[in-house]
Each structure stands twice: as C-alpha cells, then as structure tokens.
Design a protein around this motif. Structure first.
Motif, PDB file in Angstrom:
ATOM      1  N   ILE A  30       0.840  -1.205   0.000  1.00 54.36           N
ATOM      2  CA  ILE A  30       0.000   0.000   0.000  1.00 54.36           C
ATOM      3  C   ILE A  30       0.876   1.257   0.000  1.00 54.36           C
ATOM      4  N   SER A  31       1.939   1.231   0.782  1.00 52.79           N
ATOM      5  CA  SER A  31       2.860   2.373   0.818  1.00 52.79           C
ATOM      6  C   SER A  31       3.538   2.582  -0.522  1.00 52.79           C
ATOM      7  N   PHE A  32       3.972   1.483  -1.140  1.00 52.31           N
ATOM      8  CA  PHE A  32       4.610   1.585  -2.452  1.00 52.31           C
ATOM      9  C   PHE A  32       3.620   2.074  -3.493  1.00 52.31           C
ATOM     10  N   PHE A  33       2.380   1.630  -3.381  1.00 54.22           N
ATOM     11  CA  PHE A  33       1.310   2.094  -4.278  1.00 54.22           C
ATOM     12  C   PHE A  33       1.187   3.616  -4.203  1.00 54.22           C
ATOM     13  N   LEU A  34       1.139   4.148  -2.999  1.00 52.62           N
ATOM     14  CA  LEU A  34       0.991   5.595  -2.832  1.00 52.62           C
ATOM     15  C   LEU A  34       2.223   6.348  -3.317  1.00 52.62           C
ATOM     16  N   CYS A  35       3.406   5.767  -3.077  1.00 54.52           N
ATOM     17  CA  CYS A  35       4.629   6.400  -3.589  1.00 54.52           C
ATOM     18  C   CYS A  35       4.603   6.435  -5.112  1.00 54.52           C
ATOM     19  N   PHE A  36       4.204   5.341  -5.725  1.00 55.88           N
ATOM     20  CA  PHE A  36       4.120   5.279  -7.184  1.00 55.88           C
ATOM     21  C   PHE A  36       3.071   6.266  -7.691  1.00 55.88           C
ATOM     22  N   PHE A  37       1.971   6.352  -6.967  1.00 57.32           N
ATOM     23  CA  PHE A  37       0.889   7.273  -7.337  1.00 57.32           C
ATOM     24  C   PHE A  37       1.384   8.716  -7.312  1.00 57.32           C
ATOM     25  N   GLY A  38       2.111   9.064  -6.244  1.00 57.05           N
ATOM     26  CA  GLY A  38       2.656  10.406  -6.154  1.00 57.05           C
ATOM     27  C   GLY A  38       3.760  10.658  -7.158  1.00 57.05           C
ATOM     28  N   ILE A  65      13.010  12.225 -18.056  1.00 63.18           N
ATOM     29  CA  ILE A  65      14.310  11.735 -17.601  1.00 63.18           C
ATOM     30  C   ILE A  65      14.546  12.107 -16.145  1.00 63.18           C
ATOM     31  N   ALA A  66      14.222  13.365 -15.806  1.00 66.09           N
ATOM     32  CA  ALA A  66      14.433  13.842 -14.435  1.00 66.09           C
ATOM     33  C   ALA A  66      13.642  13.024 -13.424  1.00 66.09           C
ATOM     34  N   SER A  67      12.434  12.617 -13.787  1.00 71.16           N
ATOM     35  CA  SER A  67      11.559  11.909 -12.841  1.00 71.16           C
ATOM     36  C   SER A  67      12.107  10.551 -12.433  1.00 71.16           C
ATOM     37  N   VAL A  68      13.005  10.003 -13.233  1.00 75.15           N
ATOM     38  CA  VAL A  68      13.549   8.677 -12.916  1.00 75.15           C
ATOM     39  C   VAL A  68      15.048   8.686 -12.671  1.00 75.15           C
ATOM     40  N   ALA A  69      15.736   9.788 -12.998  1.00 74.01           N
ATOM     41  CA  ALA A  69      17.196   9.816 -12.917  1.00 74.01           C
ATOM     42  C   ALA A  69      17.715   9.709 -11.488  1.00 74.01           C
ATOM     43  N   ILE A  70      17.198  10.553 -10.595  1.00 74.35           N
ATOM     44  CA  ILE A  70      17.728  10.573  -9.235  1.00 74.35           C
ATOM     45  C   ILE A  70      17.416   9.283  -8.481  1.00 74.35           C
ATOM     46  N   THR A  71      16.418   8.550  -8.958  1.00 69.14           N
ATOM     47  CA  THR A  71      16.040   7.300  -8.294  1.00 69.14           C
ATOM     48  C   THR A  71      17.146   6.264  -8.404  1.00 69.14           C
ATOM     49  N   VAL A  72      17.986   6.368  -9.435  1.00 67.75           N
ATOM     50  CA  VAL A  72      19.109   5.439  -9.578  1.00 67.75           C
ATOM     51  C   VAL A  72      19.982   5.506  -8.337  1.00 67.75           C
ATOM     52  N   GLY A 125      10.815   6.940  -5.529  1.00 68.42           N
ATOM     53  CA  GLY A 125      10.878   5.668  -6.252  1.00 68.42           C
ATOM     54  C   GLY A 125      11.751   4.649  -5.545  1.00 68.42           C
ATOM     55  N   ALA A 126      12.578   5.109  -4.605  1.00 69.86           N
ATOM     56  CA  ALA A 126      13.411   4.197  -3.818  1.00 69.86           C
ATOM     57  C   ALA A 126      12.575   3.333  -2.886  1.00 69.86           C
ATOM     58  N   SER A 127      11.309   3.672  -2.736  1.00 72.36           N
ATOM     59  CA  SER A 127      10.412   2.888  -1.881  1.00 72.36           C
ATOM     60  C   SER A 127      10.343   1.436  -2.329  1.00 72.36           C
ATOM     61  N   PHE A 128      10.585   1.196  -3.598  1.00 71.25           N
ATOM     62  CA  PHE A 128      10.570  -0.171  -4.125  1.00 71.25           C
ATOM     63  C   PHE A 128      11.570  -1.058  -3.381  1.00 71.25           C
ATOM     64  N   VAL A 129      12.769  -0.523  -3.144  1.00 75.01           N
ATOM     65  CA  VAL A 129      13.823  -1.303  -2.492  1.00 75.01           C
ATOM     66  C   VAL A 129      13.414  -1.677  -1.073  1.00 75.01           C
ATOM     67  N   ILE A 130      12.791  -0.750  -0.367  1.00 74.80           N
ATOM     68  CA  ILE A 130      12.359  -1.037   1.000  1.00 74.80           C
ATOM     69  C   ILE A 130      11.294  -2.127   0.994  1.00 74.80           C
ATOM     70  N   THR A 131      10.386  -2.032   0.037  1.00 76.91           N
ATOM     71  CA  THR A 131       9.328  -3.038  -0.083  1.00 76.91           C
ATOM     72  C   THR A 131       9.923  -4.423  -0.302  1.00 76.91           C
ATOM     73  N   GLN A 132      10.878  -4.533  -1.235  1.00 77.91           N
ATOM     74  CA  GLN A 132      11.495  -5.822  -1.523  1.00 77.91           C
ATOM     75  C   GLN A 132      12.339  -6.318  -0.357  1.00 77.91           C
ATOM     76  N   TYR A 133      13.030  -5.404   0.296  1.00 77.51           N
ATOM     77  CA  TYR A 133      13.826  -5.774   1.467  1.00 77.51           C
ATOM     78  C   TYR A 133      12.934  -6.337   2.570  1.00 77.51           C
ATOM     79  N   HIS A 134      11.847  -5.630   2.849  1.00 77.50           N
ATOM     80  CA  HIS A 134      11.001  -6.004   3.981  1.00 77.50           C
ATOM     81  C   HIS A 134      10.332  -7.356   3.762  1.00 77.50           C
ATOM     82  N   THR A 135       9.853  -7.615   2.547  1.00 71.81           N
ATOM     83  CA  THR A 135       9.237  -8.919   2.296  1.00 71.81           C
ATOM     84  C   THR A 135      10.291 -10.026   2.234  1.00 71.81           C
TER      85      THR A 135
END
Length: 452
Positions: A30-38, A65-72, A125-135
């Motif tokens: 749910i948290s990742f969903f909201l992060c993706f939504f935002g 490009i900017a929206s995804v660049a810093i997420t790296v 977008g880094a929220s993805f890593v936390i989601t995968q780590y936690h599960t």
C-alpha cells in the motif's frame, strides 16, 4: 539484516493482516502504491501542464528523464539505510519527507521549477527497495519470489491507478469552480497528504524483522546484531560490486521495469496525441497498462518460484529469459499499431510480459547474496531507473516520433533478454538453495500465524 529462518513465513494468506508477516506485506504494498501514485501523479495531467507552462517536446522529455534519474542513486543508498536503520524507520521517513515535493510541484510556475521538482519527486521511487527488502526478510525461500512480486506489482499498480484517478481528481476540482491552471496543482496535494498518513501508519504497525524492531531488541543482542550487520554490509557491498550477476540483473531490470516507468510517463500523452482522445479517455486507456500489475507481476514471481522448486535456481533464470524475450516482441508489435482497439490489445499483452519479467527478476535477486539483500535489491532496482533514463532520451527529439522510439526500445529489450543466460549459480549455490527450501517447507509451526 539476517533473521532466524524458523521465523520467516512459509505461506501467504492474502486475507490475513496478522503481525508481523502479513501486516508488513499489506502495508508495504500500500505504501509503495501511494509512492508510485505520487511519483507519476503528474503524468496523466501533462497535456494541461504542457499548455500552461508552454513546454516543448524536448522539455517534456527532460522532465521524463528527471523523474527517474535521481532514483538510480536513491535506490542504491536506501538499501544501505535498510541494513543499518531497518525498513520500518526508513519507509516511514521516506513517505513523510517524500510528500513535500509531491505537494510542492503545484507551486511550479516555469519549466525550470517544474523540472527540479520532478527530479526531487523521483527519490520516492526508492520505496521499491524497502518493499522488496522487507518482504525478503519476512518470507521463506518457497514463497519469497511470490511475496516480492506481489508487493511490488500491487505497488506498481499505482502507476496505472494514477492514470485513471488523477484526471478524475483534476475534473473534480474543475467542477468545484477552479480553473484548469489551478486544478492540476491542487490535485497533486491529494497523493502527498495520503503519503503522510501512510508514513505514520507504517511506523506504528510494522516491525523491522519477524523478531521485532531494532530498538526493541535487547541491548546485548542489538550490539551483536549491529556488529555482525556492519561487518556483513562492508564485505557484502564489495562482493556485490564485484559480482557480474548483479550487473546482469541491473541491465535486465532496466529492460523491464525501466520500460514500465517509461510507458507510465508517456502513455497518456501518447494516446492523447496519436489517437486524438480527450484527457480522461487517454488516461483511462493508459491506466490499463499499470493496472495489469494487480496480478501480472505476482504471476511472474509465482512461476519463478515454481520453476525454482522444480528445476532449481537455473529454472528461475530460464523463465526470466522467456518473459523478457516475449516483452521485447510485444513492444515492437504495440508500437506498430495505428488502430485504437489493436493498440489497446497489444499494449495489454506487452504489459503482462513486462510485469511478469519484473516478477521473475526478483525471484532471482534474493539468491545472489543472502548477506546483502538490501545492497543487491538496491543496485538491481537502480537498474530499472537507469533503463528508464536511457529510454527517456529517445522521447526528447522532435525527429523521433513516439511509435518509432517504442519500436527501437522493443528491439533493445529483445537483445537484452539473452543477458539472462550470463546469470549462473554454482553447484554449491544450488545445493544450499535446495536445502533451505526443504527446511522452509518443513516448518509447519509458522502456518497458523498466517491463517488468521
């Protein structure tokens, strides 16, 4: 962060909110969903923003490009934060701080300010890593691929939901009497506020590990745990950087999740421009792409687990190749469609393939280096954004129409699919995975926890 194997869940009961496993499962997606939504909330409104800020195609390309660049960078760093501070505190902090630029983008009054805020928003977008780590620390080997894929997939679904919901929110503000130039600004405050609420809930209702939070552990146990984790993190990070398999997965994820990010950014304006649709209709159709995440990525992780159970770690890799290859072919077909119903149909087929490829990727990731789940997840996850950055350059130039850019990307994805065959596991790795799988399946004491 290592955990006791006997405390990891061996089953996933989607209708359970039992602590700690399933409560973490649900709150993380749910948290990742909201992060993706935002993160992509502004994408379906770009036709309006383009007119108000007088943006050119090149400038729109730069914002993509900017929206995804810093997420790296953010994804690599956030994995280490999880190892050190725990996913609970890391996620809560990211949600609350990440809401600030999401809300603030409504204050943009020029191309430059809009570009900067899209760049900063990319951190969430880094929220993805936390989601995968936690599960990964909550679920055992027999279901970890499915757990990772499902939480990530349902979170990614936010990218599809925003295509449908944001135009509705925008229209709602217009209905209340706001001008379009103000309505899109107020609309972006909605996901921002929701992120703050989820940040508080995540902190209150999840735990870092099945054993509890870092801060709840006894002082002596915590000292030992931190000492071990610090040593492992230093050694593991060096090992991770040297392991070619991590970089193979980095490239592969760039060709799957990176392309999903790209489509999330351009789908609405693609249908708006090339099929002469209105904003709401274009957003609704574009939303179908992301909404396939409700099951497609989960299926990819589930089948990856099944291939791993039957054929070992090599089986997971072969399945990954198949899905990535089909993704490339499907994208080339989609880019060639000029009739709306055919474009929608082939887009859905492509969506299934790309999301199953993502799920298959993270059914392999947990087995690369068990001492550095956060580091491996972070680097591979960063690959997705690196792929989106590279793809984004194709949409900057007036001389390359969007359909041609998509066709070129399809060719690249098809070629990249063969990189999967570079991911190899030793006999010892296969044996270790088999033993841990047998051990996980032989632990029925965990089942009642997930049967509530």
């Amino acid at each position: 962060m290592s955990t006791q194997k006997t405390n990891k869940a061996t089953k996933i009961n989607l209708f359970s909110f039992a602590a700690p496993h399933m409560r973490t499962f649900h709150l993380s997606w749910i948290s990742f969903f909201l992060c993706f939504f935002g993160w992509f909330g502004i994408a379906p409104l770009m036709a309006v923003v383009r007119e108000e800020l007088n943006l050119t195609q090149s400038q729109i390309g730069n914002t993509i490009i900017a929206s995804v660049a810093i997420t790296v960078i953010a994804r690599i760093v956030i994995g280490r934060f999880c190892d050190k501070y725990g996913p609970r505190l890391t996620y809560s902090t990211l949600l609350i701080l990440g809401s600030i630029p999401v809300i603030s983008i409504g204050l943009s009054d020029s191309y430059e300010s809009f570009l900067i805020l899209r760049l900063v928003i990319g951190v969430i977008g880094a929220s993805f890593v936390i989601t995968q780590y936690h599960t990964s620390v909550m679920f055992a080997d027999n279901v970890v691929g499915t757990a990772n894929a499902t939480t990530a997939g349902w979170g990614n679904m936010g990218g599809g939901a925003t295509q449908v919901i944001m135009p509705m929110i925008f229209s709602g503000f217009v209905f209340l009497g706001l001008e379009e130039s103000s309505a899109w600004r107020w609309a972006m405050a909605v996901p921002g506020v929701a992120m703050i609420v989820l940040g508080i809930l995540y902190y209150k209702y999840t735990t870092d590990t099945p054993e509890g939070n870092f801060s709840d552990l006894k002082a002596d146990s915590m000292a030992e745990l931190e000492g071990d984790n610090e040593e492992e993190s230093e050694v593991s990070m060096l090992e991770v950087m040297k392991d070619y398999r991590v970089w193979s997965l980095f490239i592969i994820y760039g060709a799957s999740f990176g392309i999903e990010l790209t489509i999330n950014n351009i789908a609405a304006i693609y249908y708006y421009d090339y099929f002469s649709l209105d904003l709401k209709t274009a957003g609704l159709i574009a939303g179908l792409f992301g909404l396939m995440n409700i099951f497609a990525r989960s299926v990819g992780g589930f089948l990856g687990d099944k291939c791993g159970i039957k054929f070992g770690l090599r089986g997971r890799v072969v399945f990954l190749f198949i899905m990535l290859f089909l993704e490339g072919i499907a994208l080339m077909v989609f880019s060639s469609m000029s009739v709306l119903p055919l474009a929608i149909g082939t887009m859905i087929l492509f969506s299934l393939c790309v999301q199953m490829a993502e799920g298959a990727t993270y059914s392999v990731v947990p087995f690369i280096n068990r001492k550095a789940i956060g580091a491996v997840s972070g680097i591979v996850g960063a690959g997705g954004n690196a792929g989106a950055v590279m793809a984004g350059f194709l949409f900057k130039y007036e001389s390359i129409p969007y359909p041609q850019a998509l066709f070129i990307i399809g060719i690249v994805v098809t070629i990249v699919s063969f990189v999967a065959f570079t991911i190899r596991f030793s006999t010892a790795d296969e044996k270790e995975a088999e033993e841990e799988l047998e051990e996980a399946l032989a632990e029925p004491e965990l089942e009642p926890v997930l049967a509530d």
